[in-house]
Design a protein around this motif. Structure first.
Motif, PDB file in Angstrom:
ATOM      1  N   LEU A 205       0.829  -1.207   0.000  1.00  0.00           N
ATOM      2  CA  LEU A 205       0.000   0.000   0.000  1.00  0.00           C
ATOM      3  C   LEU A 205       0.864   1.258   0.000  1.00  0.00           C
ATOM      4  O   LEU A 205       0.587   2.229  -0.733  1.00  0.00           O
ATOM      5  N   ALA A 206       1.926   1.265   0.817  1.00  0.00           N
ATOM      6  CA  ALA A 206       2.820   2.427   0.857  1.00  0.00           C
ATOM      7  C   ALA A 206       3.535   2.609  -0.484  1.00  0.00           C
ATOM      8  O   ALA A 206       3.735   3.757  -0.955  1.00  0.00           O
ATOM      9  N   THR A 207       3.902   1.494  -1.097  1.00  0.00           N
ATOM     10  CA  THR A 207       4.544   1.569  -2.417  1.00  0.00           C
ATOM     11  C   THR A 207       3.580   2.146  -3.445  1.00  0.00           C
ATOM     12  O   THR A 207       3.959   2.995  -4.290  1.00  0.00           O
ATOM     13  N   LEU A 208       2.328   1.695  -3.424  1.00  0.00           N
ATOM     14  CA  LEU A 208       1.315   2.207  -4.342  1.00  0.00           C
ATOM     15  C   LEU A 208       1.149   3.718  -4.183  1.00  0.00           C
ATOM     16  O   LEU A 208       1.144   4.471  -5.176  1.00  0.00           O
ATOM     17  N   LEU A 209       1.000   4.171  -2.943  1.00  0.00           N
ATOM     18  CA  LEU A 209       0.797   5.599  -2.704  1.00  0.00           C
ATOM     19  C   LEU A 209       2.019   6.408  -3.143  1.00  0.00           C
ATOM     20  O   LEU A 209       1.887   7.484  -3.744  1.00  0.00           O
TER      21      LEU A 209
ATOM     22  N   ALA B 163      -0.340  10.000  17.734  1.00  0.00           N
ATOM     23  CA  ALA B 163      -0.188  11.439  17.499  1.00  0.00           C
ATOM     24  C   ALA B 163       1.283  11.840  17.531  1.00  0.00           C
ATOM     25  O   ALA B 163       1.738  12.679  16.718  1.00  0.00           O
ATOM     26  N   ILE B 164       2.052  11.270  18.455  1.00  0.00           N
ATOM     27  CA  ILE B 164       3.486  11.582  18.528  1.00  0.00           C
ATOM     28  C   ILE B 164       4.180  11.164  17.233  1.00  0.00           C
ATOM     29  O   ILE B 164       5.027  11.895  16.682  1.00  0.00           O
ATOM     30  N   MET B 165       3.798   9.982  16.724  1.00  0.00           N
ATOM     31  CA  MET B 165       4.362   9.501  15.466  1.00  0.00           C
ATOM     32  C   MET B 165       4.015  10.468  14.321  1.00  0.00           C
ATOM     33  O   MET B 165       4.884  10.813  13.497  1.00  0.00           O
ATOM     34  N   ALA B 166       2.758  10.894  14.268  1.00  0.00           N
ATOM     35  CA  ALA B 166       2.325  11.809  13.192  1.00  0.00           C
ATOM     36  C   ALA B 166       3.044  13.148  13.286  1.00  0.00           C
ATOM     37  O   ALA B 166       3.455  13.732  12.257  1.00  0.00           O
ATOM     38  N   VAL B 167       3.219  13.663  14.512  1.00  0.00           N
ATOM     39  CA  VAL B 167       3.927  14.938  14.698  1.00  0.00           C
ATOM     40  C   VAL B 167       5.378  14.819  14.237  1.00  0.00           C
ATOM     41  O   VAL B 167       5.929  15.730  13.579  1.00  0.00           O
ATOM     42  N   TYR B 168       6.002  13.690  14.555  1.00  0.00           N
ATOM     43  CA  TYR B 168       7.393  13.478  14.148  1.00  0.00           C
ATOM     44  C   TYR B 168       7.523  13.541  12.629  1.00  0.00           C
ATOM     45  O   TYR B 168       8.394  14.257  12.084  1.00  0.00           O
ATOM     46  N   PHE B 169       6.679  12.802  11.921  1.00  0.00           N
ATOM     47  CA  PHE B 169       6.783  12.807  10.456  1.00  0.00           C
ATOM     48  C   PHE B 169       6.374  14.152   9.868  1.00  0.00           C
ATOM     49  O   PHE B 169       6.946  14.609   8.849  1.00  0.00           O
ATOM     50  N   GLY B 170       5.412  14.829  10.493  1.00  0.00           N
ATOM     51  CA  GLY B 170       5.014  16.149   9.994  1.00  0.00           C
ATOM     52  C   GLY B 170       6.151  17.141  10.053  1.00  0.00           C
ATOM     53  O   GLY B 170       6.441  17.853   9.063  1.00  0.00           O
ATOM     54  N   PHE B 171       6.840  17.227  11.184  1.00  0.00           N
ATOM     55  CA  PHE B 171       7.967  18.145  11.318  1.00  0.00           C
ATOM     56  C   PHE B 171       9.152  17.702  10.468  1.00  0.00           C
ATOM     57  O   PHE B 171       9.952  18.537  10.006  1.00  0.00           O
ATOM     58  N   SER B 172       9.263  16.388  10.263  1.00  0.00           N
ATOM     59  CA  SER B 172      10.355  15.893   9.408  1.00  0.00           C
ATOM     60  C   SER B 172      10.158  16.352   7.972  1.00  0.00           C
ATOM     61  O   SER B 172      11.110  16.790   7.298  1.00  0.00           O
ATOM     62  N   TYR B 173       8.908  16.246   7.474  1.00  0.00           N
ATOM     63  CA  TYR B 173       8.635  16.689   6.109  1.00  0.00           C
ATOM     64  C   TYR B 173       8.767  18.201   5.963  1.00  0.00           C
ATOM     65  O   TYR B 173       9.070  18.711   4.864  1.00  0.00           O
ATOM     66  N   LEU B 174       8.577  18.955   7.069  1.00  0.00           N
ATOM     67  CA  LEU B 174       8.748  20.408   7.033  1.00  0.00           C
ATOM     68  C   LEU B 174      10.206  20.818   7.186  1.00  0.00           C
ATOM     69  O   LEU B 174      10.537  22.010   7.120  1.00  0.00           O
ATOM     70  N   GLY B 175      11.052  19.849   7.424  1.00  0.00           N
ATOM     71  CA  GLY B 175      12.484  20.138   7.543  1.00  0.00           C
ATOM     72  C   GLY B 175      12.900  20.570   8.925  1.00  0.00           C
ATOM     73  O   GLY B 175      14.050  21.010   9.119  1.00  0.00           O
TER      74      GLY B 175
ATOM     75  N   PHE C  20      16.505  13.666  11.986  1.00  0.00           N
ATOM     76  CA  PHE C  20      17.107  12.433  12.516  1.00  0.00           C
ATOM     77  C   PHE C  20      16.127  11.283  12.309  1.00  0.00           C
ATOM     78  O   PHE C  20      14.936  11.478  12.073  1.00  0.00           O
ATOM     79  N   GLY C  21      16.667  10.071  12.382  1.00  0.00           N
ATOM     80  CA  GLY C  21      15.837   8.880  12.286  1.00  0.00           C
ATOM     81  C   GLY C  21      15.852   8.220  10.931  1.00  0.00           C
ATOM     82  O   GLY C  21      15.288   7.148  10.745  1.00  0.00           O
ATOM     83  N   THR C  22      16.519   8.841   9.923  1.00  0.00           N
ATOM     84  CA  THR C  22      16.452   8.312   8.557  1.00  0.00           C
ATOM     85  C   THR C  22      17.749   7.667   8.096  1.00  0.00           C
ATOM     86  O   THR C  22      17.912   7.376   6.908  1.00  0.00           O
ATOM     87  N   TYR C  23      18.682   7.447   9.049  1.00  0.00           N
ATOM     88  CA  TYR C  23      19.972   6.827   8.718  1.00  0.00           C
ATOM     89  C   TYR C  23      20.720   7.661   7.653  1.00  0.00           C
ATOM     90  O   TYR C  23      21.323   7.119   6.706  1.00  0.00           O
ATOM     91  N   ASP C  24      20.654   9.009   7.812  1.00  0.00           N
ATOM     92  CA  ASP C  24      21.359   9.951   6.929  1.00  0.00           C
ATOM     93  C   ASP C  24      20.901   9.865   5.474  1.00  0.00           C
ATOM     94  O   ASP C  24      21.667  10.133   4.542  1.00  0.00           O
ATOM     95  N   THR C  25      19.654   9.453   5.273  1.00  0.00           N
ATOM     96  CA  THR C  25      19.069   9.451   3.930  1.00  0.00           C
ATOM     97  C   THR C  25      17.866  10.375   3.936  1.00  0.00           C
ATOM     98  O   THR C  25      17.370  10.783   4.990  1.00  0.00           O
ATOM     99  N   SER C  26      17.366  10.668   2.755  1.00  0.00           N
ATOM    100  CA  SER C  26      16.190  11.533   2.678  1.00  0.00           C
ATOM    101  C   SER C  26      14.940  10.771   3.098  1.00  0.00           C
ATOM    102  O   SER C  26      14.828   9.560   2.904  1.00  0.00           O
ATOM    103  N   LEU C  27      14.027  11.481   3.701  1.00  0.00           N
ATOM    104  CA  LEU C  27      12.759  10.886   4.159  1.00  0.00           C
ATOM    105  C   LEU C  27      11.778  10.833   2.998  1.00  0.00           C
ATOM    106  O   LEU C  27      11.359  11.867   2.486  1.00  0.00           O
ATOM    107  N   THR C  28      11.409   9.627   2.601  1.00  0.00           N
ATOM    108  CA  THR C  28      10.503   9.461   1.465  1.00  0.00           C
ATOM    109  C   THR C  28       9.058   9.388   1.930  1.00  0.00           C
ATOM    110  O   THR C  28       8.774   9.143   3.108  1.00  0.00           O
ATOM    111  N   LEU C  29       8.147   9.578   0.966  1.00  0.00           N
ATOM    112  CA  LEU C  29       6.728   9.419   1.274  1.00  0.00           C
ATOM    113  C   LEU C  29       6.405   7.963   1.631  1.00  0.00           C
ATOM    114  O   LEU C  29       5.550   7.706   2.477  1.00  0.00           O
TER     115      LEU C  29
END
Length: 586
Positions: free
Chosen positions: A45-49, A262-274, A278-287
């Motif tokens: 599902l994540a791959t499809l999106l 909610a904590i998980m959603a906040v983390y990814f929201g701020f991550s996408y906003l730059g 951290f948390g991505t093993y020094d790679t870009s955060l993908t959708l």
């Protein structure tokens, strides 16, 4: 209920799962497989999106992914259906096993213990309380294992993609079981109170129902209706307490689960906003990573939420198990290692020396008794109500503990194997029990082996042929002996005793429900068979006493006189009983 008691009951409940261990393991295996399929579905599902939104891939190129999702949904639905079937079978088998154990225990402890509680209490124990164990085995135990396996599978899938998301899941997960346990301890107390109140209400209702005719005669029906209403209201309150705890536990679980997601959603929201890097093993955060982790986050907590829902079943099972375990662990009169047996062909001689019969609770019911029943002798036991006659009978049947000595052919009674010992006994009481079934089935109750000729002879001796010839041996007796009179039931019980051919014949007012003519005829038959058996009979009939080899006279729990009728009729307490009997007859 104390915490130590709750822990003990929980261990006992888990120990009972052995007969269905394979089914439980299969249930857990299927649930684990479903968790793996869920991770694969989420990846698809994540791959499809990600491909549709970020890479603008055409839907036709993603058809295999759609087919994979459909297969995953189908497999998970099939697994859920199989788990429900297996869980139900587990609970069903365990309920049958525990009910059989209760019935076996009832058979072991005998009427002396059973009569301490109303029939309604036993009905509640056998039905409602055992029924409350079902969901513990069908749902709670498998879910307990799944609540560990499924989160581990999801963590294994999430950590390689985003370690921060995995850490959030792992850090917040313990909050759910901790608060679940806190609420569950109170829920077990509420469930136990609810079961106790239900047992009391059932006993009250059944006893009032059985005595409805008497209550109406004495104009007490309305008063007893008010008592039942009070009991019903108490049961309503305890039931609402149980439901309140169940809803409270669900609310607590939902609250902490929502905060964690909610904590998980906040983390990814701020991550996408730059704002977080951290948390991505020094790679870009993908959708793909965000969708994958956020879709799995609710599923990570779902097994724990389900366990919280079923935690109420755990509390209900512990509350129900309290009474069940208390009864099943009641001390037995006979140890399993005491298996001495009697010779099948030897006539019985019974001796008592300083015999003190105790109640199941350990209270003395008699004073020290000393007597002897010679082989093939006919002994009468007389005394007023409450003298201890029935207690002595129950001790001989192996239903009451005792101190001192009570030997059968030189072997201490409490060292004989109970089932084998009772095969030597034929017993007829004042209120014989006839079960629902044919006359023939009731005559052969207790694994009696008898031919048609022997059955006909026993019925003739018991003076029962006058109605069995008309009704036939296949005539169906209804529950509680409905369909025949009390006197007819008594004669069938006597015929059953004749067919049993035991070495010891115990008679407790065997002709109490018969008319004068039938009484004389039946007593003649009993006198005939007592010549080939050691016989002990409780009776008040003077005619019976004159024919006995020995009379034991009991008063206030002790034997005050022994001898034959001619020796005792003009002296002591026995003379007083005779005078009172003659006055009553006159």
């Amino acid at each position: 209920m104390e915490k130590t008691r709750q822990r003990y009951l929980f261990k006992w409940l888990r120990a009972q799962q052995q007969p269905v261990k394979k089914l439980l393991n299969l249930n857990i295996l299927l649930a684990s497989t479903s968790s793996v399929i869920l991770v694969l579905q989420t990846w698809l599902l994540a791959t499809l999106l990600n491909d549709l939104v970020m890479l603008d891939t055409k839907p036709r190129e993603l058809l295999p992914h759609f087919f994979g999702l459909a297969i995953g949904f189908t497999l998970r639905a099939l697994i859920l259906w199989l788990r429900e079937r297996i869980g139900f079978k587990c609970g069903q088998q365990l309920r049958n096993i525990i009910r059989r154990r209760i019935l076996e225990k009832i058979h072991q402890v005998g009427p002396a213990v059973i009569n301490n509680k109303p029939a309604g209490s036993w009905a509640t124990l056998m039905l409602e309380q055992v029924e409350n164990l079902h969901n513990f085995y069908s749902r709670y135990l498998p879910q307990q294992m799944l609540s560990v396996i499924a989160p581990v599978v999801i963590l294994i899938a999430v950590f390689p993609i985003n370690w921060a998301a995995g850490f959030i899941l792992m850090a917040t997960a313990p909050l759910v079981p901790v608060f679940m346990i806190i609420v569950g301890l109170a829920a077990a107390d509420s469930s136990q109170k609810n079961m106790t109140t239900l047992a009391r209400l059932s006993a009250q209702f059944l006893d009032r129902l059985k005595g409805l005719e008497t209550l109406r005669l004495f104009d007490r029906a309305e008063q007893q209706t008010n008592h039942i209403e009070i009991g019903t209201e108490a049961y309503r309150k305890t039931t609402m307490d149980v439901l309140k705890m169940a809803f409270l536990s669900s609310a607590v679980l939902e609250f902490f689960t929502s905060i964690s997601i909610a904590i998980m959603a906040v983390y990814f929201g701020f991550s996408y906003l730059g704002q977080i890097n951290f948390g991505t093993y020094d790679t870009s955060l993908t959708l793909f990573a965000g969708f994958f982790c956020l879709i799995l986050a609710p599923e990570f907590y779902q097994p724990l939420r389900d366990l919280g829902t079923y935690y109420h079943d755990r509390a209900a099972a512990i509350g129900a198990a309290d009474s069940i375990v208390e009864f099943l662990e009641q001390k037995e009169l006979h140890s399993a290692t005491q298996t001495r047996q009697l010779n099948e062909t030897t006539a019985l001689e019974i001796k008592a020396e300083n015999l003190v019969i105790n109640s199941p609770q350990g209270q003395a019911l008699t004073k020290p008794l000393n007597f002897s029943l010679s082989p093939l002798s006919h002994t009468a036991l007389v005394g007023q109500s409450g003298a201890g006659k029935t207690s002595l009978m129950n001790a001989l049947l192996g239903f009451l503990p005792y101190e001192g000595s009570l030997t059968v052919n030189g072997i201490e009674l409490n060292r004989l194997e109970p089932t084998q010992w009772r095969k030597h006994i034929a017993w007829v009481g004042q209120n014989p029990l006839l079960l629902q079934g044919s006359i023939k089935e009731n005559l052969l109750l207790g694994e009696i082996q008898a031919s048609e000729e022997e059955i006909a002879q026993a019925l003739k001796q018991a003076k029962a042929t006058e109605f069995t010839d008309k009704l036939g041996l296949d005539y169906e007796i209804k529950d509680g002996g409905t369909g025949i009179s009390v006197g007819q039931a008594q004669r069938l019980a006597i015929a059953r005793a004749l067919l049993r051919q035991g070495s010891l014949l115990l008679l407790d007012e065997p002709t109490a429900s018969l008319d004068a003519q039938s009484e004389n005829q039946v007593l003649q038959a009993l006198n005939q068979i007592s010549q080939t058996q050691t016989t002990l009979m409780i009776t008040h009939r003077i005619e019976d006493l004159k024919q006995c080899d020995q009379i034991l006279v009991m008063q206030s729990g002790e034997i005050v006189q022994q001898g034959i009728f001619e020796q005792l009729q003009n002296e002591g307490y026995f003379a007083e009983l005779l005078a009172q009997r003659n006055t009553d007859v006159a």
